[in-house]
Design a protein around this motif. Structure first.
Motif, PDB file in Angstrom:
ATOM      1  N   TRP A 209       7.149  -3.312   8.350  1.00  0.00           N
ATOM      2  CA  TRP A 209       6.378  -2.508   7.811  1.00  0.00           C
ATOM      3  C   TRP A 209       6.187  -3.941   6.286  1.00  0.00           C
ATOM      4  O   TRP A 209       5.415  -4.238   6.105  1.00  0.00           O
ATOM      5  CB  TRP A 209       6.617  -1.436   6.597  1.00  0.00           C
ATOM      6  N   PRO A 210       8.194  -4.757   6.299  1.00  0.00           N
ATOM      7  CA  PRO A 210       7.659  -5.484   5.744  1.00  0.00           C
ATOM      8  C   PRO A 210       6.776  -6.752   5.537  1.00  0.00           C
ATOM      9  O   PRO A 210       6.437  -7.956   5.311  1.00  0.00           O
ATOM     10  CB  PRO A 210       9.335  -6.028   5.583  1.00  0.00           C
ATOM     11  N   GLN A 211       7.171  -6.718   7.398  1.00  0.00           N
ATOM     12  CA  GLN A 211       5.656  -7.816   7.964  1.00  0.00           C
ATOM     13  C   GLN A 211       4.257  -7.722   7.580  1.00  0.00           C
ATOM     14  O   GLN A 211       3.881  -8.412   7.062  1.00  0.00           O
ATOM     15  CB  GLN A 211       5.610  -7.811   9.721  1.00  0.00           C
ATOM     16  N   ALA A 212       3.746  -5.927   7.875  1.00  0.00           N
ATOM     17  CA  ALA A 212       2.558  -5.542   7.530  1.00  0.00           C
ATOM     18  C   ALA A 212       2.158  -6.209   6.028  1.00  0.00           C
ATOM     19  O   ALA A 212       1.767  -6.339   5.476  1.00  0.00           O
ATOM     20  CB  ALA A 212       2.570  -3.922   7.490  1.00  0.00           C
ATOM     21  N   MET A 213       3.345  -5.822   4.763  1.00  0.00           N
ATOM     22  CA  MET A 213       2.835  -5.796   3.368  1.00  0.00           C
ATOM     23  C   MET A 213       2.980  -8.383   3.063  1.00  0.00           C
ATOM     24  O   MET A 213       2.400  -8.211   2.246  1.00  0.00           O
ATOM     25  CB  MET A 213       4.577  -5.793   2.631  1.00  0.00           C
ATOM     26  N   GLY A 214       3.778  -7.958   4.501  1.00  0.00           N
ATOM     27  CA  GLY A 214       3.325  -9.847   3.970  1.00  0.00           C
ATOM     28  C   GLY A 214       1.928 -10.549   4.109  1.00  0.00           C
ATOM     29  O   GLY A 214       1.303 -11.178   3.885  1.00  0.00           O
TER      30      GLY A 214
ATOM     31  N   VAL B 123       9.070  -8.485   1.236  1.00  0.00           N
ATOM     32  CA  VAL B 123       8.658  -8.515   2.204  1.00  0.00           C
ATOM     33  C   VAL B 123       8.688  -9.561   3.708  1.00  0.00           C
ATOM     34  O   VAL B 123       9.434 -10.732   2.760  1.00  0.00           O
ATOM     35  CB  VAL B 123       7.202  -9.104   0.906  1.00  0.00           C
ATOM     36  N   GLU B 124       7.952  -9.734   4.216  1.00  0.00           N
ATOM     37  CA  GLU B 124       8.439 -10.950   5.589  1.00  0.00           C
ATOM     38  C   GLU B 124       7.357 -11.500   5.943  1.00  0.00           C
ATOM     39  O   GLU B 124       5.700 -11.227   6.499  1.00  0.00           O
ATOM     40  CB  GLU B 124       9.340 -10.047   6.609  1.00  0.00           C
ATOM     41  N   PHE B 125       7.748 -13.098   5.779  1.00  0.00           N
ATOM     42  CA  PHE B 125       6.403 -13.863   6.430  1.00  0.00           C
ATOM     43  C   PHE B 125       7.198 -14.719   7.925  1.00  0.00           C
ATOM     44  O   PHE B 125       8.137 -15.681   8.449  1.00  0.00           O
ATOM     45  CB  PHE B 125       6.137 -15.090   5.527  1.00  0.00           C
TER      46      PHE B 125
ATOM     47  N   VAL C  97       3.653  -7.836  -2.711  1.00  0.00           N
ATOM     48  CA  VAL C  97       5.273  -8.026  -2.717  1.00  0.00           C
ATOM     49  C   VAL C  97       5.913  -6.160  -3.929  1.00  0.00           C
ATOM     50  O   VAL C  97       6.769  -5.495  -3.122  1.00  0.00           O
ATOM     51  CB  VAL C  97       5.591  -8.455  -4.260  1.00  0.00           C
ATOM     52  N   ALA C  98       4.535  -5.400  -4.286  1.00  0.00           N
ATOM     53  CA  ALA C  98       5.818  -3.923  -4.762  1.00  0.00           C
ATOM     54  C   ALA C  98       4.969  -3.432  -3.378  1.00  0.00           C
ATOM     55  O   ALA C  98       6.985  -1.637  -3.669  1.00  0.00           O
ATOM     56  CB  ALA C  98       4.684  -3.888  -5.614  1.00  0.00           C
ATOM     57  N   GLY C  99       5.059  -3.229  -2.496  1.00  0.00           N
ATOM     58  CA  GLY C  99       5.601  -2.441  -1.246  1.00  0.00           C
ATOM     59  C   GLY C  99       4.618  -1.056  -1.345  1.00  0.00           C
ATOM     60  O   GLY C  99       4.171   0.160  -0.578  1.00  0.00           O
ATOM     61  N   GLY C 100       2.876  -1.188  -2.106  1.00  0.00           N
ATOM     62  CA  GLY C 100       1.961  -0.324  -1.995  1.00  0.00           C
ATOM     63  C   GLY C 100       0.989  -0.642  -1.672  1.00  0.00           C
ATOM     64  O   GLY C 100       0.168  -0.253  -2.207  1.00  0.00           O
ATOM     65  N   SER C 101       0.970  -1.952  -1.308  1.00  0.00           N
ATOM     66  CA  SER C 101      -0.701  -1.948  -0.563  1.00  0.00           C
ATOM     67  C   SER C 101      -0.765  -2.692  -0.970  1.00  0.00           C
ATOM     68  O   SER C 101      -1.657  -3.109  -2.719  1.00  0.00           O
ATOM     69  CB  SER C 101      -1.301  -0.728   0.071  1.00  0.00           C
ATOM     70  N   GLY C 102      -2.592  -3.546  -0.838  1.00  0.00           N
ATOM     71  CA  GLY C 102      -3.486  -4.445  -1.831  1.00  0.00           C
ATOM     72  C   GLY C 102      -4.597  -3.550  -2.993  1.00  0.00           C
ATOM     73  O   GLY C 102      -4.323  -2.389  -2.476  1.00  0.00           O
TER      74      GLY C 102
END
Length: 485
Positions: free
Chosen positions: A126-131, A274-276, A341-346
């Motif tokens: 999920w952190p990579q997905a938010m990235g 968030v992970e890149f 960044v917030a973790g709630g999708s675009g």
């Protein structure tokens, strides 16, 4: 629909000195141009409240869509998701109000969340997905700054744009039917009604009742039909649960009951996760297609929504230009990064902003009011978490139905148009990927136009897209041929 370096004046602002208050205006009036746009503070407040009521359902739906497991088997907490959804919506809507100064509200885009849940999370954490979400937001901001966003919008045929919207709508509706338990993976068929050809349990019947209620309210043009339906369904669910009619284990997301106080501190545990990088397992090509898909999911409706709502508010001129257009487009793109960044999708502009405009909103003050309401919701997470997944899923189906209404804009008698649109629409839910639908639509459009001897009508951009998507479809054979993995 071209972006200008000098922002045009609205109809109201060009109406002459007689429509303005020459002196004694408050700072609020001067900053938001309330008198210039022939509005009042009361109208702006009323419009902002109306917009919030019309789109508050996103606080319930977004956590439902993002409730799945990622590649590592981890899930996102419901309370943390509600906080992230409310926080991102508040930030971006307030930004639109104070900077863009137009009556447009933003929140988590259901199509973007659908891509994250169904296509991105199963391949990475999920952190990579938010990235990925942050990257797509940055890409859209760059497209706005360079002026490429308008060029791309103009290059893609209008019928395909409608097809993409319709396909995403059907895809979202399928998610709603599946999350509610109405549709299951069949034993002898790919899908079935319920687990064995019939509906089982009270929760799924409550979903069907909530869905029917919302459709009935919409047919009577009742304002806030979706929110009324969700609240009504939740009340019935809570009563049935308290009476012991439905066992606690029957609910997909837990029993609809309040634990402790209705007010609590926000749960910001997802913020900044968030992970890149670390994408070696999925490959560069896959990462590129994911970002491209997210851009597509959040790209096509935003400009049409901004111009459409702006025109209804009397802010756009006869060429579709409106004050703050470039700022509004940039903030819409920034919403992708903020939501990640917030973790709630675009985040993206919601068409429900039109409900506030219908109540008289004409300035960014209405957006500020809407944003403040979203901010207030940060402290009512326990109350919001009561809503059962089955009830919230009904709204997904309703949104899907609304998006499918774009079918009226398609010339179904023209096969060069109808076939690509058909493939775009059906392949999104049938393959459970938005990318495949878009790819099939683009490739078939280019192929059919070329077969008709109209290759010059296609355009260089569409030719380039077709080549990219042909590689996408043939990626496995190409990798085998090259000996790559």
């Amino acid at each position: 629909m071209t972006q200008q370096s000098v922002e045009p004046r609205s109809v109201a602002e060009d109406a002459g000195a007689g429509t303005r208050v020459p002196a004694g205006r408050s700072w609020l009036d001067r900053y938001f141009h309330i008198s210039q746009r022939e509005s009042t503070v009361a109208r702006e407040v009323r419009g902002g409240v109306t917009t919030f009521m019309a789109m508050a359902y996103i606080l319930l739906l977004n956590p439902v869509i993002l409730s799945g497991k990622d590649a590592a088997g981890d899930t996102l907490g419901q309370k943390a998701l509600i906080t992230a959804t409310a926080f991102a919506a508040a930030c971006t809507t307030l930004l639109m109000g104070f900077v863009g100064k137009v009556p447009l509200a933003l929140a988590a885009g259901l199509s973007v969340s659908g891509v994250l849940s169904s296509q991105v999370a199963p391949q990475m954490t999920w952190p990579q997905a938010m990235g990925m979400c942050v990257l797509y937001g940055v890409v859209i901001m760059l497209l706005v700054v360079t002026g490429l966003r308008e060029m791309i919008m103009n290059a893609i045929p209008l019928a395909l744009k409608h097809g993409i919207t319709m396909g995403i709508g059907l895809f979202i509706a399928l998610i709603g039917f599946y999350k509610s338990g109405f549709v299951h993976q069949g034993k002898a068929t790919p899908v079935s009604l319920g687990p064995a050809g019939q509906l089982t349990g009270w929760p799924v019947l409550l979903f069907a009742g909530t869905l029917l209620l919302i459709f009935m309210l919409q047919a009577r043009d009742v304002p806030g039909a979706i929110l009324i339906g969700i609240v009504s369904g939740t009340v019935v669910a809570a009563v049935l649960n308290a009476a012991g009619v439905i066992k606690a284990g029957a609910w997909a997301s837990g029993a609809p009951e309040l634990h402790g106080s209705a007010v609590s501190m926000p749960d910001f545990s997802l913020f900044g996760h968030v992970e890149f990088g670390g994408w070696g397992k999925v490959g560069v090509m896959t990462v590129g297609m994911i970002v491209f898909t997210l851009v597509l999911a959040g790209f096509f409706d935003a400009m049409a929504t901004i111009i459409g709502v702006g025109t209804e508010a009397g802010l756009a001129d006869d060429k579709g230009r409106m004050p703050g257009l470039s700022k509004a487009l940039f903030i819409d793109g920034a919403g992708g990064a903020i939501g990640g960044v917030a973790g709630g999708s675009g985040q993206t502009v919601f068409i429900e902003s039109a409900t506030g405009v219908g109540e008289g909103a004409r300035t960014g003050l209405a957006s500020v009011v809407t944003g403040l309401f979203f901010a207030a919701c940060l402290f009512f997470t326990p109350l919001t978490a009561i809503v059962p997944q089955e009830v919230a899923s009904a709204a997904l189906v309703v949104i899907g139905a609304l998006m499918l209404m774009n079918a009226r804009h398609v010339d179904w008698a023209d096969r060069a148009t109808a076939i690509p649109v058909f493939l775009t629409v059906v392949l999104m839910p049938f393959t459970y990927t938005i990318t495949t639908g878009v790819a099939a639509g683009v490739v078939s459009y280019v192929a059919i136009k070329a077969a008709q001897g109209k290759a010059r009508e296609i355009g260089a951009f569409m030719w380039g897209l077709a080549v990219i998507f042909l590689v996408y479809f043939a990626l496995n054979p190409i990798e085998s041929w090259l000996g790559a993995h």
